[in-house]
Each structure stands twice: as C-alpha cells, then as structure tokens.
Write a protein that holds these residues in place. Structure first.
Motif: not given
Ligand code: ADP
Ligand code: ADP
Length: 228
Positions: A85-93, A164-167
């Motif tokens: 996704f554009q905003d990666f959606k990774l778990l921050p911790n 995928p490259t939006g940001n």
C-alpha cells in the motif's frame, strides 16, 4: 490468472464505480492500472481481495470464481495475493524483521520456516543490514521495501500494489519499481495501481487506463497517456 467478465460495481444506488468491465491478466504479466482518482482502481483491487462483491458480472482468480469462494476460504485467497500500500501499513512497534515474521505467523507458517525465510527476503529487498530497525528509523523507501518483503515472503502468485510510490521521491520510486520488476521476473503476476506517470513511462509495461469505471485504453507496452 485474473479475469473480470462484464463486471459492474455500484456503491449505494447510483455511484457507478465500474461499468461492464472486461479485463484479463495472464500468468506472469506486469500490469499498470492508471486513471484519475475516482476512476475505479481501488474498487478493482478490493474486488480481487473479496473485500467487496460485484453488483453484476463474474471475477475469476486462478481459475476460481470469487463468488463461489465461501467466507471461510477468503483468507486462503488473500494468501495468494500479496498486497503493498501507499502508506506501507507497517506495525510501528515491530522491527523490519518482526513485521515480516508476523505476516508469516498469522498465516500459520512454521517457526523454522520463518527463521530461514525472513532474513532471505529482507536481503532480497536490500535491507539485510537494517533488519532490526523500527519503521520510524527507516526512510520511506526502506519502509516500502519492508512492506514489499512482507507481501512477498510467502511467494504469492499475485502481487498487488496500490500507489506503492505515492509517498516517495522519484529516485526512491525507481528502486521500488525495480524491485517489483524483479519480483515479476521470477514469475509473479504484478498489478500496480498508480498515478505515477514518470514510472509508468519508464517501465514500458502493459498499461490499462480507466476513466469513470471503464477501460479506455489497454496497451502491451504502454505509457501513462497516449501522446508520449
Ligand atoms: P480510485 O481508486 O481510482 O480512486 P475508487 O475505486 O476508489 O477509484 O472509486 C471509484 C468510484 O467509486 C468513485 O466515484 C468513488 O467516489 C466511489 N467509491 C469508492 N468507494 C466507495 C464507497 N465505499 N462508498 C461509496 N462510493 C465509493
Ligand atoms: P485512494 O484513491 O487513495 O485509494 P479512495 O479515495 O479510493 O483512496 O478511497 C479511500 C477509502 O475511502 C476507501 O476505503 C474507499 O472505499 C472509501 N471511499 C472512497 N470514495 C468514497 C465515497 N464517495 N463514499 C464513501 N467512501 C468512499
């Protein structure tokens, strides 16, 4: 591999998101889905993931009619489709390594398999030396690489990327596209929804252009728009 037959999607009674769409994507293809915001790109992706159902028409993924896949089999379908996704959606911790490992854990893969695979895939995306960094210690491009590693670690036959490259800045974007290209070369079907004109024009891949829920152009080695 993926086939839409006469697919129409309405939201509510009168928002036409897709209109009588026919689209076929073969095994191993790399396809850009382009079009303005609101043209229907996300709707196509959400239909493929069976997050929503078509109003009319039939969709096949790997020979299976999506409407015939029961609720309990949806996780299985989604395991076949890696998503970025554009905003990666990774778990921050969680570190890069833990983010990728977690994706394997939730799909019930063996500990041993996870221990072996995670460093391999992070190496493949060029993050071998940053496996223990948290997302906020990584650049945008590096975070996107982690999210691609996560989407691809179980080697799904299909990889979908929504902007995928939006940001990302142009140089970083090229690296991400090269990575998707490599993933495609080893046989994965790749579908990228994007506004990134420069990227589409550089890659010379199949381009399917949408306007108001209809395909207005489909070129084998296309550009973002026709006048290039
Ligand atoms: P894109 O991904 O190309 O921006 P979308 O597939 O998100 O396009 O949207 C297609 C059309 O459907 C747009 O008119 C949008 O406003 C509408 N739409 C998308 N999602 C919803 C929703 N959940 N409810 C109502 N309308 C929606
Ligand atoms: P993007 O184009 O960045 O993918 P969208 O605008 O398509 O973002 O959609 C973001 C979210 O908002 C999606 O979940 C989509 O279903 C929802 N959405 C989009 N348009 C509408 C709308 N007109 N009404 C309600 N929800 C919408």
């Amino acid at each position: 591999m993926i086939r839409f037959e006469n697919v129409t999607k309405l939201y509510g009674r009168d928002t036409v998101a897709l209109e009588k769409l026919d689209l076929e994507i073969e095994d191993g293809e790399f396809v850009f889905l382009v079009g303005q915001s609101g043209s229907g790109k996300s709707t196509i992706i959400r239909l493929l993931l069976k997050e929503i159902e078509p109003t009319t028409g039939v969709i096949y993924v790997r020979g299976k009619k999506l409407s015939a896949i029961g609720r309990r089999k949806v996780p299985r379908l989604r395991r076949d489709i890696g998503c970025v996704f554009q905003d990666f959606k990774l778990l921050p911790n969680k570190t890069a390594r833990e983010n990728v490992a977690y994706a394997m854990e939730v799909t019930g893969q063996r500990r041993r398999q996870i221990r072996v695979k995670v460093p391999q895939i992070l190496d493949l995306v060029g993050l071998g030396d940053k496996m223990d960094k948290l997302p906020n210690e990584l650049s945008g491009g590096e975070q996107q690489r982690v999210s691609i590693a996560r989407a691809f670690v179980s080697q799904p036959p299909i990889l979908i990327a929504d902007e995928p490259t939006g940001n990302l800045d142009p140089e970083t974007s090229i690296g991400i596209m090269q990575l998707l290209h490599r993933i495609n070369r080893i046989g994965t079907t790749v579908l990228v929804a994007t506004h990134d004109r420069e990227m589409v024009d550089v890659m010379r891949k199949r381009v399917v252009a949408l306007e108001d829920g209809r395909i207005v152009r489909d070129r084998v080695k296309g550009a973002y728009s026709d006048e290039v």
